[in-house]
Design a protein around this motif. Structure first.
Motif, PDB file in Angstrom:
ATOM      1  N   MET A  76     -23.135  50.754 -33.958  1.00  0.00           N
ATOM      2  CA  MET A  76     -23.598  49.877 -32.895  1.00  0.00           C
ATOM      3  C   MET A  76     -22.148  49.032 -32.345  1.00  0.00           C
ATOM      4  O   MET A  76     -21.436  48.675 -33.049  1.00  0.00           O
ATOM      5  CB  MET A  76     -24.380  48.848 -33.348  1.00  0.00           C
ATOM      6  N   GLU A 105     -29.687  41.051 -36.812  1.00  0.00           N
ATOM      7  CA  GLU A 105     -30.912  41.744 -36.657  1.00  0.00           C
ATOM      8  C   GLU A 105     -30.680  43.287 -37.057  1.00  0.00           C
ATOM      9  O   GLU A 105     -31.602  44.062 -37.453  1.00  0.00           O
ATOM     10  CB  GLU A 105     -31.582  41.688 -35.329  1.00  0.00           C
ATOM     11  N   HIS A 106     -29.365  43.646 -36.829  1.00  0.00           N
ATOM     12  CA  HIS A 106     -28.797  44.973 -37.073  1.00  0.00           C
ATOM     13  C   HIS A 106     -27.925  45.130 -38.114  1.00  0.00           C
ATOM     14  O   HIS A 106     -27.029  45.845 -38.061  1.00  0.00           O
ATOM     15  CB  HIS A 106     -28.496  45.665 -35.778  1.00  0.00           C
ATOM     16  N   ASP A 108     -28.148  46.394 -41.064  1.00  0.00           N
ATOM     17  CA  ASP A 108     -28.041  47.805 -41.535  1.00  0.00           C
ATOM     18  C   ASP A 108     -27.261  48.839 -41.020  1.00  0.00           C
ATOM     19  O   ASP A 108     -26.899  49.777 -41.400  1.00  0.00           O
ATOM     20  CB  ASP A 108     -29.224  48.235 -41.852  1.00  0.00           C
ATOM     21  N   LEU A 109     -26.726  48.447 -39.589  1.00  0.00           N
ATOM     22  CA  LEU A 109     -25.843  49.178 -38.770  1.00  0.00           C
ATOM     23  C   LEU A 109     -24.335  48.868 -38.959  1.00  0.00           C
ATOM     24  O   LEU A 109     -24.110  47.572 -39.371  1.00  0.00           O
ATOM     25  CB  LEU A 109     -26.252  49.211 -37.488  1.00  0.00           C
ATOM     26  N   SER A 111     -21.185  47.896 -37.094  1.00  0.00           N
ATOM     27  CA  SER A 111     -20.924  47.137 -35.962  1.00  0.00           C
ATOM     28  C   SER A 111     -19.594  46.958 -35.451  1.00  0.00           C
ATOM     29  O   SER A 111     -18.648  46.794 -36.413  1.00  0.00           O
ATOM     30  CB  SER A 111     -21.792  46.172 -35.552  1.00  0.00           C
TER      31      SER A 111
END
Length: 288
Positions: A76, A105-106, A108-109, A111
């Motif tokens: 991301m 919130e993300h 697990d990605l 970034s």
């Protein structure tokens, strides 16, 4: 208790600071007026173009295009528009907090953060974020070329597969006293929601030239307009936040001057009373 000399010195210092904050408030107010005009001119076009693109994406759902490709998100990118300078209250704090909440919130990605503005890189570097390309934010006149430099990098990352999803975090300008941190998905382009499609009806489009060529030329322009609108809104928000902060600082300086003046008067009155008491005591001693 501070001496009268110390109090006078503090009053002079606070008055000098008050002159500076008052001047900065007037400069920010003048720049805010121009920025508001740019926001008012750009917002209707950007909103209408976004609406048209959502309908086109829904009507042309069978068309394959790199910028419309929905992939399983693993990586991301977050474009964060911060201020170019400080002394604007909690403006930078709020936008960085919104970006960090999005990253949480993300979590697990994988970034990468693409900061816009001088205050962004250091703020995200201190929080341990991975930084990509950095961009400057013109504080006066935002040009479309500034937005194109950002979208060019985002399209490159998305097209090469280095990222699967891209977000834009900026401050939406509502008024000088109301600024709204906003998160917007840039890529991939999302079609309208099913409920919205049922309410508005399904529109059929005839493409000339072929849909692939039409969207290939329109999608990059759509991204440019969206990022340009975010830049314009962010610059207006920065000036509004700075004007409000400097007005508050000027008012606080005036209150401090009033308190220091009262303390000076009390110190002067105490000194006069003490001198009178000394004179009266000396006179009584001479009589005795």
């Amino acid at each position: 208790m501070a001496s009268m000399r110390d109090i006078r010195q503090r009053i002079r210092v606070v008055r000098n600071i008050q002159k500076i904050t008052s001047a900065m408030q007037m400069v920010a107010a003048a720049r805010l007026k121009r920025a508001q005009n740019r926001v008012g001119a750009a917002r209707p076009y950007a909103e209408k173009m976004a609406e048209v693109m959502r309908h086109l994406a829904g009507a042309a759902s069978g068309i394959e295009h790199p910028l419309l490709e929905v992939r399983e998100p693993r990586r991301m990118a977050v474009v964060v528009i911060t201020a170019d300078r400080g002394l604007c209250g909690s403006y930078n704090t709020n936008i960085v907090r919104t970006a960090m909440e999005l990253l949480s919130e993300h979590k697990d990605l994988e970034s990468v953060v693409l900061p816009v503005g001088r205050k962004g890189p250091s703020a995200f570097r201190q929080r341990g974020c991975t930084l990509g390309a950095t961009f400057e934010l013109p504080s006066r006149d935002v040009a479309l070329a500034d937005a194109q430099a950002i979208t060019r990098e985002v399209r490159r990352l998305f097209g090469s597969g280095e990222i699967d999803i891209a977000y834009l975090v900026y401050t939406r300008f509502i008024s000088a006293l109301r600024l709204q941190p906003t998160v917007q998905q840039l890529l991939p382009l999302q079609p309208p929601q099913a409920a919205e499609s049922r309410l508005q009806g399904v529109e059929e489009y005839l493409f000339e030239p072929v849909p692939e060529r039409f969207l290939a030329s329109l999608l990059p322009r759509y991204l440019d307009v969206q990022v340009y609108q975010a830049l314009v809104e962010s610059v207006a928000s920065e000036h509004g936040a700075r004007m409000t902060a400097m007005r508050s600082a000027t008012d606080n300086a005036a209150e401090m001057i009033d308190r220091l003046t009262l303390s000076l008067n009390r110190a002067r009155q105490a000194a006069i009373t003490r001198e009178i008491a000394e004179i009266v005591g000396g006179a009584d001693a001479l009589k005795g």
